[in-house]
Motif scaffolding. Structure first.
Motif, mmCIF file in Angstrom:
data_model
loop_
_atom_site.group_PDB
_atom_site.id
_atom_site.type_symbol
_atom_site.label_atom_id
_atom_site.label_comp_id
_atom_site.label_asym_id
_atom_site.label_seq_id
_atom_site.Cartn_x
_atom_site.Cartn_y
_atom_site.Cartn_z
ATOM 1 N N HIS A 187 30.383 27.385 22.247
ATOM 2 C CA HIS A 187 30.098 28.633 22.961
ATOM 3 C C HIS A 187 31.348 29.433 23.307
ATOM 4 C CE1 HIS A 187 25.773 27.470 24.491
ATOM 5 N NE2 HIS A 187 25.911 27.358 23.195
ATOM 6 N N ASN A 188 32.551 28.850 23.134
ATOM 7 C CA ASN A 188 33.761 29.676 23.227
ATOM 8 C C ASN A 188 34.897 29.064 22.416
ATOM 9 O OD1 ASN A 188 34.815 27.676 24.929
ATOM 10 N ND2 ASN A 188 35.547 29.108 26.477
ATOM 11 N N PHE A 191 33.239 25.264 29.038
ATOM 12 C CA PHE A 191 34.086 26.365 28.575
ATOM 13 C C PHE A 191 35.579 26.019 28.558
ATOM 14 C CE2 PHE A 191 30.679 29.711 29.663
ATOM 15 C CZ PHE A 191 30.459 30.026 28.338
ATOM 16 N N GLU A 220 39.239 29.198 33.496
ATOM 17 C CA GLU A 220 38.839 28.107 32.607
ATOM 18 C C GLU A 220 39.217 28.299 31.145
ATOM 19 O OE1 GLU A 220 36.883 30.357 33.950
ATOM 20 O OE2 GLU A 220 35.461 31.094 32.465
ATOM 21 N N SER A 221 39.477 29.535 30.731
ATOM 22 C CA SER A 221 39.665 29.780 29.293
ATOM 23 C C SER A 221 40.650 30.920 29.037
ATOM 24 C CB SER A 221 38.315 30.161 28.679
ATOM 25 O OG SER A 221 37.874 31.388 29.245
ATOM 26 N N ASP A 239 34.280 34.497 21.204
ATOM 27 C CA ASP A 239 35.351 35.094 22.028
ATOM 28 C C ASP A 239 36.331 35.894 21.169
ATOM 29 O OD1 ASP A 239 34.496 34.345 24.541
ATOM 30 O OD2 ASP A 239 36.047 32.838 24.876
ATOM 31 N N ASP A 241 30.758 41.079 33.331
ATOM 32 C CA ASP A 241 30.805 39.956 32.393
ATOM 33 C C ASP A 241 29.511 39.137 32.358
ATOM 34 O OD1 ASP A 241 31.368 37.472 31.149
ATOM 35 O OD2 ASP A 241 32.537 36.784 32.858
ATOM 36 N N ARG A 242 29.107 38.519 33.470
ATOM 37 C CA ARG A 242 27.920 37.669 33.482
ATOM 38 C C ARG A 242 26.821 38.240 34.381
ATOM 39 N NH1 ARG A 242 30.445 31.514 33.937
ATOM 40 N NH2 ARG A 242 31.833 31.693 32.135
ATOM 41 N N PHE A 296 25.158 38.463 25.208
ATOM 42 C CA PHE A 296 25.435 37.079 24.800
ATOM 43 C C PHE A 296 24.388 36.535 23.822
ATOM 44 C CE2 PHE A 296 27.232 36.819 29.326
ATOM 45 C CZ PHE A 296 28.510 37.137 28.909
ATOM 46 N N CYS A 324 33.844 38.505 21.771
ATOM 47 C CA CYS A 324 33.355 38.851 23.113
ATOM 48 C C CYS A 324 34.567 39.417 23.850
ATOM 49 C CB CYS A 324 32.827 37.598 23.812
ATOM 50 S SG CYS A 324 32.266 37.899 25.488
ATOM 51 N N ARG A 328 23.728 32.369 24.661
ATOM 52 C CA ARG A 328 24.283 32.051 23.335
ATOM 53 C C ARG A 328 23.468 30.946 22.691
ATOM 54 N NH1 ARG A 328 30.589 32.642 25.405
ATOM 55 N NH2 ARG A 328 30.564 34.924 25.328
ATOM 56 N N TRP A 360 39.895 33.513 27.433
ATOM 57 C CA TRP A 360 39.100 34.721 27.696
ATOM 58 C C TRP A 360 39.248 35.126 29.164
ATOM 59 C CZ3 TRP A 360 35.559 36.981 30.757
ATOM 60 C CH2 TRP A 360 34.810 38.051 30.250
ATOM 61 N N ARG A 361 39.111 34.138 30.043
ATOM 62 C CA ARG A 361 39.131 34.434 31.484
ATOM 63 C C ARG A 361 40.502 34.962 31.906
ATOM 64 N NH1 ARG A 361 34.992 35.744 33.741
ATOM 65 N NH2 ARG A 361 33.972 34.048 32.643
ATOM 66 N N PRO A 370 26.283 33.180 29.763
ATOM 67 C CA PRO A 370 26.691 33.043 28.362
ATOM 68 C C PRO A 370 26.225 31.735 27.720
ATOM 69 C CG PRO A 370 28.600 32.975 29.829
ATOM 70 C CD PRO A 370 27.436 33.385 30.655
HETATM 71 O O1 GYE Z 1 33.081 33.514 26.577
HETATM 72 C C1 GYE Z 1 34.310 32.066 27.998
HETATM 73 C C2 GYE Z 1 34.593 32.153 29.439
HETATM 74 O O2 GYE Z 1 31.675 34.776 30.601
HETATM 75 C C3 GYE Z 1 31.987 35.807 28.511
HETATM 76 O O3 GYE Z 1 33.423 32.741 29.984
HETATM 77 C C4 GYE Z 1 32.512 34.863 29.510
HETATM 78 C C5 GYE Z 1 32.785 33.480 28.985
HETATM 79 C C6 GYE Z 1 33.716 33.400 27.794
HETATM 80 O O4 GYE Z 1 35.007 31.022 30.020
HETATM 81 O O5 GYE Z 1 35.460 31.810 27.251
#
Ligand code: GYE
Length: 335
Positions: A240-241, A215, A56-57, A269, A133-134, A152, A289, A191, A59-60, A187
């Motif tokens: 949040h990101n 995200f 999704e991001s 992030d 991570d989570r 977080f 993060c 957050r 970061w991922r 998160p």
């Molecule tokens: O911040 C976000 C990602 O779980 C820390 O998940 C992660 C979060 C992160 O999609 O960008």
């Protein structure tokens, strides 16, 4: 196509049966190959089943790369599954790993709740589980060995504290909109909590709208468009990101406002694109993060497999960035 009893000739029936038997036979072989009583591969390699949230991001993506590279480096055989942001897919993947008798299961749970049953199944099969991570909200902490990841709540709090300082001389209301991460994820929950607690110190600071952008950049953009339509005065965006913040940038610019000036932007992030936006003056603050969890995870996998004790919580070390420090750090960023 429907196969009726009539059209199914004896010869074809025989062929289908043979194929079925072959498939079952192969299945059994594959199982015993990776299985051998949870003792790893025939070549002695540790087998790790990893269920990732999705892609999704930024970061991922960086997190996935880190895990894949670290597994290769550590000589660990990785069975990687992408759950596409769906809990049901993660549960399915974990059940598959149990069936294949992997040595260790690690996963990054998309949401916090609803894991007890499948974690119990892993425990009953004697397969240790590592959370990365989570977190999960299971009351029974024996369902997993350890949780490796960020704090977080702290990231949210650091974001809120920066805003408190930044707005300390404000005389009137400061209107904040919030782009939340995936609903029900650790998160997003944490957050939100950390940020709200920090800004409570100044009653001028008000969250006037808060919604999930999942995200993603697309989610951030779409929700920010709605926020801008519904609220004539927005002073601050807390996303949040980075990705949602980057999506929101497009909506803000399209609405004729200047990001970083008319609307201050705080994100979490510190991935490259986020850091670039911060260095360019479009974002105002980022709480870091780190997604680089791979090497620590592989270390834990080896220890857990060897039956060694590991700490129940391992917290990732991180920092925060302003526009100035982002400029300095950017050339050396790894992700
Ligand atoms: O911040 C976000 C990602 O779980 C820390 O998940 C992660 C979060 C992160 O999609 O960008």
């Amino acid at each position: 196509m429907r196969i009726t009893g009539n059209s199914l000739t004896r010869r074809r029936f025989g062929a289908i049966m043979a194929a079925g038997l072959l498939a079952t036979g192969l299945g059994a072989c594959a199982n015993s190959d990776t299985g051998s009583g949870g003792g790893g591969n025939d070549d002695g390699k540790i087998v790790l089943g990893f269920s990732q949230v999705g892609a999704e991001s930024g970061w991922r993506t960086a997190n996935t790369t880190s895990i894949k590279e670290a597994a290769t480096e550590a000589g660990i055989e990785l069975k990687f599954d992408d759950a596409q942001q769906k809990q049901e897919n993660q549960i399915k993947a974990i059940r598959n790993f149990i069936q294949q008798k992997v040595d260790v299961i690690a996963f990054s749970p998309v949401v916090e709740s609803g894991w007890d049953t499948v974690l119990k199944e892993a425990k009953d099969a004697n397969i240790p589980v590592i959370l990365t991570d989570r977190a999960v909200d299971s009351a029974d902490k024996t369902l997993y060995k350890t949780f490796l990841g960020s704090d977080f709540v702290k990231e949210g709090r650091l974001s809120g504290e920066w805003l408190l300082e930044e707005t300390k001389s404000a005389t009137g209301p400061v209107n904040i909109v919030e782009l939340q991460g995936t609903t029900g994820s650790a998160p997003a929950n944490d957050r939100k909590k950390g940020f709200a607690e920090a800004i409570a110190a100044n009653p001028n600071l008000k969250i006037i709208a808060s919604q999930s952008g999942d995200f993603t950049r697309a989610g951030g953009k779409a929700v920010m468009e709605q926020f801008l339509k519904a609220n004539p005065k927005i002073d601050v965006l807390f996303a949040h990101n980075d990705d949602m913040g980057l999506g929101a940038l497009e909506a803000i610019t399209a609405a004729g406002k200047v990001p970083g000036k008319d609307i201050k932007i705080i994100t979490i992030d510190a991935v490259k694109d986020g850091m670039q936006a911060l260095a360019d003056g479009k974002f105002n603050f980022i709480a870091e993060c780190s997604p680089l969890l791979g090497p620590q995870l592989m270390d834990l996998v080896k220890k857990v497999k060897a039956g060694e004790q590991v700490p129940e919580r391992i917290e990732t070390q991180e920092t925060t960035f302003t526009q100035q420090s982002a400029k300095e750090a950017l050339p050396n960023r790894k992700y």
